[in-house]
Enzyme design. Structure first.
Site, PDB file in Angstrom:
ATOM      1  N   SER A  55     -11.294 -31.475  -9.228  1.00 25.18           N
ATOM      2  CA  SER A  55     -10.512 -31.144 -10.423  1.00 25.18           C
ATOM      3  C   SER A  55     -11.278 -30.084 -11.185  1.00 25.18           C
ATOM      4  CB  SER A  55     -10.317 -32.367 -11.326  1.00 25.18           C
ATOM      5  OG  SER A  55      -9.262 -33.163 -10.875  1.00 25.18           O
ATOM      6  N   GLU A  62      -6.534 -17.010 -23.320  1.00 33.03           N
ATOM      7  CA  GLU A  62      -5.087 -17.118 -23.456  1.00 33.03           C
ATOM      8  C   GLU A  62      -4.562 -18.411 -22.846  1.00 33.03           C
ATOM      9  OE1 GLU A  62      -6.651 -13.421 -24.035  1.00 33.03           O
ATOM     10  OE2 GLU A  62      -6.458 -14.099 -21.987  1.00 33.03           O
ATOM     11  N   SER A  63      -5.357 -19.477 -22.905  1.00 31.51           N
ATOM     12  CA  SER A  63      -4.928 -20.811 -22.456  1.00 31.51           C
ATOM     13  C   SER A  63      -5.752 -21.405 -21.321  1.00 31.51           C
ATOM     14  CB  SER A  63      -3.435 -20.859 -22.171  1.00 31.51           C
ATOM     15  OG  SER A  63      -2.711 -20.510 -23.327  1.00 31.51           O
ATOM     16  N   HIS A  68      -6.112 -29.225  -9.258  1.00 30.21           N
ATOM     17  CA  HIS A  68      -6.441 -30.591  -8.839  1.00 30.21           C
ATOM     18  C   HIS A  68      -6.074 -30.688  -7.375  1.00 30.21           C
ATOM     19  CE1 HIS A  68      -7.069 -31.470 -13.027  1.00 30.21           C
ATOM     20  NE2 HIS A  68      -5.864 -30.986 -13.283  1.00 30.21           N
ATOM     21  N   CYS A  83      -1.204 -16.660 -22.362  1.00 28.08           N
ATOM     22  CA  CYS A  83      -0.412 -16.003 -23.387  1.00 28.08           C
ATOM     23  C   CYS A  83      -1.049 -14.649 -23.635  1.00 28.08           C
ATOM     24  CB  CYS A  83      -0.286 -16.834 -24.655  1.00 28.08           C
ATOM     25  SG  CYS A  83      -1.784 -17.019 -25.596  1.00 28.08           S
TER      26      CYS A  83
END
Lengths: 124, 124
Positions: A55, A62-63, A68, A83
């Site tokens: 993971s 931007e995020s 996983h 974003c």
């Protein structure tokens, strides 16, 4: 309507089993995907499970990009949430799909943070 | 068909503006949400933006919980992606929604990693 972000959710199937269990490879892959898409990496967290599976999340300006993996099923769930006007999430998604050798994949795109007015600025 | 994971995507609107810009509060909130849902925290990455906004990801043994805030819009995008029979993503989602004081919210749920056979074990 403007959206603050684009969120691509990838289902990657029939992937290369070995790379799905290789934390360093996946970390490098996600960082390369982030950089190639125009995103700025601001943090990360990766974990290798026992007996197998990884993971990992790259926190980008931007995020985030997350992965996983389930090597036992040759499957990986990948999220590319960005974003900003200058970031191309599809480029990141394509790169990851290729690096994992996925023989079958599907993609859903969601717009996050729909704004009714014109004040939704592009980037943080 | 079994799914390896459940992914809840929350749009939280008209939130408490101050908490959306409080990295420590949001970090504590996400960790509390993870623990209360039965997840095991294995890593984290948080970042505070200038002039405002926080991006944070909690890497859990069953995937991740992520938040990206836009205090200027009183908006937060939250993801609760879990896998495992003993993890309740809705509990995490409810807690985060309450802590952020969201007056309006919407939720989409996706099943990640649909398996055609009965071998999709619950948890990593």
């Amino acid at each position: 309507m403007n959206a603050l972000g684009r969120h691509l959710l990838l289902e990657l199937k029939i992937c290369n089993k070995e790379v799905l269990d290789d934390l360093d490879f996946l970390r490098d892959c996600l960082i390369e995907a982030a950089v190639s898409s125009g995103a700025t990496v601001v943090g990360e967290s990766f974990h290798h499970f026992s007996p197998c599976g990884v993971s990992g999340v790259i926190n980008i300006a931007e995020s985030h990009i997350a992965i996983h993996t389930w090597p036992e099923y040759q499957y990986a769930a990948v999220d590319v949430f960005t974003c900003g006007c200058n970031v191309d999430p599809e480029k990141a998604a394509r790169l990851i799909t290729e690096r994992l050798g996925a023989q079958s994949h599907s993609l859903i795109e969601l717009r996050r943070g729909l704004m009714e007015d014109s004040h939704a600025r592009c980037a943080k």
